[in-house]
Design a protein around this motif. Structure first.
Motif, PDB file in Angstrom:
ATOM      1  N   GLU A 218       0.837  -1.191   0.000  1.00  0.00           N
ATOM      2  CA  GLU A 218       0.000   0.000   0.000  1.00  0.00           C
ATOM      3  C   GLU A 218       0.880   1.252   0.000  1.00  0.00           C
ATOM      4  OE1 GLU A 218      -3.316   0.478  -0.078  1.00  0.00           O
ATOM      5  OE2 GLU A 218      -3.619  -1.674  -0.382  1.00  0.00           O
ATOM      6  N   PRO A 219       0.494   2.276  -0.775  1.00  0.00           N
ATOM      7  CA  PRO A 219       1.290   3.513  -0.759  1.00  0.00           C
ATOM      8  C   PRO A 219       1.132   4.262   0.554  1.00  0.00           C
ATOM      9  CG  PRO A 219      -0.707   3.824  -2.050  1.00  0.00           C
ATOM     10  CD  PRO A 219      -0.657   2.358  -1.683  1.00  0.00           C
ATOM     11  N   THR A 220       2.124   5.070   0.905  1.00  0.00           N
ATOM     12  CA  THR A 220       2.020   5.956   2.057  1.00  0.00           C
ATOM     13  C   THR A 220       1.643   7.326   1.515  1.00  0.00           C
ATOM     14  OG1 THR A 220       4.384   6.459   1.924  1.00  0.00           O
ATOM     15  CG2 THR A 220       3.725   4.652   3.361  1.00  0.00           C
ATOM     16  N   GLU A 221       0.577   7.865   2.041  1.00  0.00           N
ATOM     17  CA  GLU A 221       0.082   9.159   1.530  1.00  0.00           C
ATOM     18  C   GLU A 221      -0.239  10.066   2.696  1.00  0.00           C
ATOM     19  OE1 GLU A 221      -2.169   8.268  -2.604  1.00  0.00           O
ATOM     20  OE2 GLU A 221      -3.177   7.457  -0.833  1.00  0.00           O
TER      21      GLU A 221
END
Length: 221
Positions: A218-221
């Motif tokens: 999962e991307p870190t945003e």
């Protein structure tokens, strides 16, 4: 750089400078029109013309056992591919791995969001062109048969070679995928293991490929 083994043991390699994906490429354009209508009901924009031809980034032509995906709404399409090399035109099995979530915003975008996976083996087109319509194309996802048909359902390699010549793209280093055959709507296409085969029933010879879909973190945003 793509590398193929031919039936006689010859090894052929070629760089890829042009990668094209045919779409809406059924031989019966009445069936294609019905398919366009079905996709429109799902929110996929209709093409301006059929058959369509989508340019794809050349680095997406791959011979790989693993395909990374950003989410779980991606799936493959069983296809044949033409590979133009300095010595021959080759025919091989391929799988166009497509981002279905992105497809509703633009088919061309979705084609560039995943790789075109090709078999590591191929046939010379000239060796099988007398029986092309009998060749069988299949796809299994997670071991379940999703697609099964013959090349008679699709526009021919000769058709696409003529198109490439008309566009001045019939040069070594061009790869073209054929477009796909119908999927079984009862089968879940969003699996994690894909297998595609192209079979010559005259000899039972098979060109195949297989790969696993690997979800990215999962991307870190």
């Amino acid at each position: 750089m793509l590398r193929f083994t031919l039936p006689d043991g010859t090894e052929v390699e070629t760089p890829v400078h042009t990668l094209l994906n045919a779409g809406y490429a059924g031989r019966s354009q009445d069936d294609v029109a019905a398919h366009v209508k079905e996709l429109a009901e799902l929110g996929v924009p209709a093409p301006k013309a059929t058959p369509a031809l989508y340019p794809v980034a050349p680095y997406l032509a791959m011979q790989t056992d693993s395909v990374p995906a950003q989410h779980a709404r991606t799936s493959g399409e069983a296809e044949w591919a033409l590979v133009l090399t300095p010595s021959d035109v080759l025919l091989t099995a391929a799988c166009d791995h497509t981002d279905r979530a992105l497809e509703v915003h633009g088919v061309a975008w979705s084609k560039n969001a995943g790789p075109d996976v090709l078999s590591r083996r191929a046939w010379r087109l000239s060796d099988v062109e007398d029986r092309l319509d009998t060749l069988r194309l299949t796809a299994h996802v997670d071991g379940v048969l999703l697609q099964d048909g013959t090349l008679a359902e699709l526009l021919t390699p000769a058709y696409w070679l003529a198109e490439l010549r008309a566009r001045e793209l019939a040069t070594p280093g061009t790869v073209l995928l054929s477009g796909t055959i119908p999927m079984d709507p009862a089968v879940d296409q969003f699996g994690t293991h894909w297998q595609v085969g192209l079979t010559d029933p005259s000899s039972n010879a098979v060109l195949n490929l297989a790969y696993d879909v690997r979800l990215l973190p999962e991307p870190t945003e």
